[in-house]
Design a protein around this motif. Structure first.
Motif, PDB file in Angstrom:
ATOM      1  N   GLU A 198       0.833  -1.200   0.000  1.00  0.00           N
ATOM      2  CA  GLU A 198       0.000   0.000   0.000  1.00  0.00           C
ATOM      3  C   GLU A 198       0.872   1.255   0.000  1.00  0.00           C
ATOM      4  O   GLU A 198       0.528   2.277  -0.618  1.00  0.00           O
ATOM      5  CB  GLU A 198      -0.928  -0.006   1.212  1.00  0.00           C
ATOM      6  N   ALA A 199       2.017   1.169   0.685  1.00  0.00           N
ATOM      7  CA  ALA A 199       2.924   2.319   0.720  1.00  0.00           C
ATOM      8  C   ALA A 199       3.480   2.618  -0.668  1.00  0.00           C
ATOM      9  O   ALA A 199       3.666   3.786  -1.034  1.00  0.00           O
ATOM     10  CB  ALA A 199       4.067   2.058   1.704  1.00  0.00           C
ATOM     11  N   ASP A 200       3.748   1.580  -1.452  1.00  0.00           N
ATOM     12  CA  ASP A 200       4.248   1.789  -2.816  1.00  0.00           C
ATOM     13  C   ASP A 200       3.206   2.519  -3.665  1.00  0.00           C
ATOM     14  O   ASP A 200       3.529   3.452  -4.403  1.00  0.00           O
ATOM     15  CB  ASP A 200       4.595   0.451  -3.470  1.00  0.00           C
ATOM     16  N   TRP A 201       1.953   2.086  -3.582  1.00  0.00           N
ATOM     17  CA  TRP A 201       0.900   2.751  -4.336  1.00  0.00           C
ATOM     18  C   TRP A 201       0.788   4.214  -3.926  1.00  0.00           C
ATOM     19  O   TRP A 201       0.586   5.097  -4.772  1.00  0.00           O
ATOM     20  CB  TRP A 201      -0.440   2.035  -4.138  1.00  0.00           C
ATOM     21  N   ALA A 202       0.949   4.499  -2.645  1.00  0.00           N
ATOM     22  CA  ALA A 202       0.876   5.877  -2.159  1.00  0.00           C
ATOM     23  C   ALA A 202       2.021   6.719  -2.707  1.00  0.00           C
ATOM     24  O   ALA A 202       1.835   7.886  -3.076  1.00  0.00           O
ATOM     25  CB  ALA A 202       0.876   5.899  -0.631  1.00  0.00           C
ATOM     26  N   VAL A 203       3.215   6.131  -2.762  1.00  0.00           N
ATOM     27  CA  VAL A 203       4.375   6.854  -3.303  1.00  0.00           C
ATOM     28  C   VAL A 203       4.139   7.206  -4.765  1.00  0.00           C
ATOM     29  O   VAL A 203       4.376   8.344  -5.194  1.00  0.00           O
ATOM     30  CB  VAL A 203       5.656   6.014  -3.151  1.00  0.00           C
ATOM     31  N   VAL A 204       3.684   6.244  -5.540  1.00  0.00           N
ATOM     32  CA  VAL A 204       3.484   6.493  -6.966  1.00  0.00           C
ATOM     33  C   VAL A 204       2.342   7.480  -7.197  1.00  0.00           C
ATOM     34  O   VAL A 204       2.433   8.354  -8.069  1.00  0.00           O
ATOM     35  CB  VAL A 204       3.253   5.162  -7.715  1.00  0.00           C
ATOM     36  N   ASP A 205       1.282   7.378  -6.418  1.00  0.00           N
ATOM     37  CA  ASP A 205       0.200   8.349  -6.544  1.00  0.00           C
ATOM     38  C   ASP A 205       0.691   9.767  -6.214  1.00  0.00           C
ATOM     39  O   ASP A 205       0.293  10.746  -6.866  1.00  0.00           O
ATOM     40  CB  ASP A 205      -0.969   7.990  -5.627  1.00  0.00           C
ATOM     41  N   ARG A 206       1.549   9.887  -5.206  1.00  0.00           N
ATOM     42  CA  ARG A 206       2.112  11.191  -4.864  1.00  0.00           C
ATOM     43  C   ARG A 206       3.009  11.700  -6.000  1.00  0.00           C
ATOM     44  O   ARG A 206       2.959  12.878  -6.361  1.00  0.00           O
ATOM     45  CB  ARG A 206       2.911  11.090  -3.559  1.00  0.00           C
ATOM     46  N   LEU A 207       3.799  10.812  -6.575  1.00  0.00           N
ATOM     47  CA  LEU A 207       4.639  11.179  -7.714  1.00  0.00           C
ATOM     48  C   LEU A 207       3.792  11.711  -8.864  1.00  0.00           C
ATOM     49  O   LEU A 207       4.119  12.730  -9.485  1.00  0.00           O
ATOM     50  CB  LEU A 207       5.443   9.964  -8.175  1.00  0.00           C
ATOM     51  N   VAL A 208       2.699  11.033  -9.137  1.00  0.00           N
ATOM     52  CA  VAL A 208       1.817  11.439 -10.229  1.00  0.00           C
ATOM     53  C   VAL A 208       1.245  12.833  -9.971  1.00  0.00           C
ATOM     54  O   VAL A 208       1.193  13.673 -10.888  1.00  0.00           O
ATOM     55  CB  VAL A 208       0.690  10.409 -10.405  1.00  0.00           C
ATOM     56  N   ALA A 209       0.835  13.091  -8.748  1.00  0.00           N
ATOM     57  CA  ALA A 209       0.283  14.411  -8.420  1.00  0.00           C
ATOM     58  C   ALA A 209       1.317  15.511  -8.647  1.00  0.00           C
ATOM     59  O   ALA A 209       0.997  16.587  -9.178  1.00  0.00           O
ATOM     60  CB  ALA A 209      -0.212  14.418  -6.975  1.00  0.00           C
ATOM     61  N   LEU A 210       2.562  15.245  -8.269  1.00  0.00           N
ATOM     62  CA  LEU A 210       3.618  16.238  -8.454  1.00  0.00           C
ATOM     63  C   LEU A 210       3.971  16.399  -9.933  1.00  0.00           C
ATOM     64  O   LEU A 210       4.186  17.521 -10.408  1.00  0.00           O
ATOM     65  CB  LEU A 210       4.860  15.831  -7.665  1.00  0.00           C
ATOM     66  N   ALA A 211       4.030  15.287 -10.665  1.00  0.00           N
ATOM     67  CA  ALA A 211       4.370  15.352 -12.078  1.00  0.00           C
ATOM     68  C   ALA A 211       3.297  16.075 -12.877  1.00  0.00           C
ATOM     69  O   ALA A 211       3.591  16.797 -13.832  1.00  0.00           O
ATOM     70  CB  ALA A 211       4.587  13.951 -12.634  1.00  0.00           C
ATOM     71  N   ASP A 212       2.055  15.905 -12.463  1.00  0.00           N
ATOM     72  CA  ASP A 212       0.956  16.547 -13.173  1.00  0.00           C
ATOM     73  C   ASP A 212       0.995  18.064 -12.993  1.00  0.00           C
ATOM     74  O   ASP A 212       0.430  18.802 -13.810  1.00  0.00           O
ATOM     75  CB  ASP A 212      -0.376  15.987 -12.669  1.00  0.00           C
ATOM     76  N   ARG A 213       1.673  18.528 -11.950  1.00  0.00           N
ATOM     77  CA  ARG A 213       1.793  19.962 -11.672  1.00  0.00           C
ATOM     78  C   ARG A 213       3.232  20.422 -11.792  1.00  0.00           C
ATOM     79  O   ARG A 213       3.653  21.380 -11.135  1.00  0.00           O
ATOM     80  CB  ARG A 213       1.256  20.264 -10.271  1.00  0.00           C
ATOM     81  N   VAL A 214       3.999  19.778 -12.663  1.00  0.00           N
ATOM     82  CA  VAL A 214       5.432  20.042 -12.745  1.00  0.00           C
ATOM     83  C   VAL A 214       5.728  21.502 -13.053  1.00  0.00           C
ATOM     84  O   VAL A 214       6.732  22.048 -12.574  1.00  0.00           O
ATOM     85  CB  VAL A 214       6.082  19.108 -13.792  1.00  0.00           C
ATOM     86  N   ASP A 215       4.885  22.159 -13.812  1.00  0.00           N
ATOM     87  CA  ASP A 215       5.147  23.551 -14.161  1.00  0.00           C
ATOM     88  C   ASP A 215       4.729  24.522 -13.065  1.00  0.00           C
ATOM     89  O   ASP A 215       5.117  25.690 -13.095  1.00  0.00           O
ATOM     90  CB  ASP A 215       4.449  23.910 -15.475  1.00  0.00           C
ATOM     91  N   ASP A 216       3.956  24.036 -12.107  1.00  0.00           N
ATOM     92  CA  ASP A 216       3.573  24.876 -10.972  1.00  0.00           C
ATOM     93  C   ASP A 216       4.608  24.813  -9.855  1.00  0.00           C
ATOM     94  O   ASP A 216       4.816  25.807  -9.156  1.00  0.00           O
ATOM     95  CB  ASP A 216       2.211  24.439 -10.422  1.00  0.00           C
ATOM     96  N   ASP A 217       5.214  23.657  -9.679  1.00  0.00           N
ATOM     97  CA  ASP A 217       6.217  23.505  -8.615  1.00  0.00           C
ATOM     98  C   ASP A 217       7.266  22.499  -9.069  1.00  0.00           C
ATOM     99  O   ASP A 217       7.292  21.350  -8.609  1.00  0.00           O
ATOM    100  CB  ASP A 217       5.546  23.059  -7.314  1.00  0.00           C
TER     101      ASP A 217
END
Length: 317
Positions: free
Chosen positions: A265-284
């Motif tokens: 479950e921790a792995d899925w959480a890490v990847v979901d967090r990565l996706v959220a950051l990548a989707d906003r790469v130009d914002d932060d």
């Protein structure tokens, strides 16, 4: 198609330095930087005097490459099995070196299709993005999935994402789609301006599957489908955003190689967090970069000798 003919027909467009940035002072000019993967190195003369018209830069890219899996279907060109190894050359410098060894003095020199270097969509996108950068246009190769290959499927693919200063926005361009290929696929859009619902970047595709908006099993290619392939392209895409666009058959310790069936479950959480950051790469961008840099399960190893080339892995479309 002589090199001079490309330059003569170019129609300059505004570049990032000529428009105000909406986020930080380095946005989007940070995507002008060349790196280990896309610097021309000792072959810079082969891409000298580039035009500044994006369409002309795409034509230069198409003048150098032929896609491994459509050569016969589109151009009636038979490729020997040995020529598939040309796709294994990772960097732009290596690709320009191959072209130089096979009769090119400049990337704009005319050659028959059979004499083009064999590549895949990733090669069209990485080489094309490098040309955009060298012409002063911020660009990045993006890995994800196209919806214009098979009905109801999201097929493994790469495109160029470049900064259209006139729009003040990123634009997707499929450099593989020359007129013969676009005609064969009966595209209903301009490949220079791919709609966002026709190509999904790695983070967008992941979110769509996780939210139930699309079946994860519709993402992939050949016999490889589902979350493992979604993760494969996600890891390729996030590293491409950091200017390290690896090849689909490159493997390294971490999520790129770890089957999702073995995740916690921790792995899925890490990847979901990565996706959220990548989707906003130009914002932060800094937060995204730091998150990847701190996790060796995500980032490409500094030592490329640690990367495994899975010769039997699926080649990208």
């Amino acid at each position: 198609m002589q090199a001079d003919s490309f330059h003569a027909t170019a129609s300059p467009i505004a570049t990032a330095s000529e428009t105000s940035a909406s986020n930080t002072p380095s946005f989007p000019t940070r995507f002008l930087a060349l790196g280990r993967m896309d610097a021309p190195g000792r072959h810079a003369d082969m891409i000298a005097d580039l035009p500044t018209d994006p369409a002309e830069l795409v034509r230069l890219t198409q003048n150098a490459l032929i896609h491994q899996h459509v050569a016969k279907w589109v151009y009636d060109v038979d490729l020997s099995p040995e020529r598939a190894r040309e796709t294994w050359l990772r960097t732009v410098e290596e690709k320009l070196g191959w072209l130089g060894e096979h009769g090119y003095r400049h990337i704009g020199d005319p050659h028959p299709m059979a004499a083009h270097m064999v590549g895949i969509c990733r090669d069209f996108s990485v080489l094309g993005a490098a040309l955009f950068k060298l012409a002063g246009i911020p660009a990045r190769a993006r890995c994800g999935f196209g919806t214009y290959f098979e009905p109801g499927k999201h097929i493994d693919h790469w495109v160029i994402e470049w900064w259209n200063a006139a729009r003040g926005a990123w634009q997707l361009t499929d450099a593989q789609m020359d007129p013969p290929t676009a005609a064969k696929l009966q595209l209903d859009f301009d490949p220079m301006d791919v709609p966002r619902n026709r190509f999904l970047t790695g983070p967008v595709a992941w979110q769509l599957a996780r939210s139930g908006g699309a079946d994860a099993q519709s993402f992939g290619i050949f016999q490889w489908w589902g979350y493992d392939y979604l993760c494969c392209n996600l890891m390729l895409d996030v590293n491409a955003l950091l200017n390290t666009p690896m090849q689909p058959w490159d493997g390294w310790d971490g999520y790129k190689d770890l089957p999702s069936g073995q995740w916690t479950e921790a792995d899925w959480a890490v990847v979901d967090r990565l996706v959220a950051l990548a989707d906003r790469v130009d914002d932060d961008f800094d937060a995204f970069r730091a998150f990847v840099a701190e996790d060796d399960r995500i980032r490409v190893p500094e030592d490329w000798g640690l990367i495994r080339n899975y010769n039997d892995c699926p080649p990208s479309v």
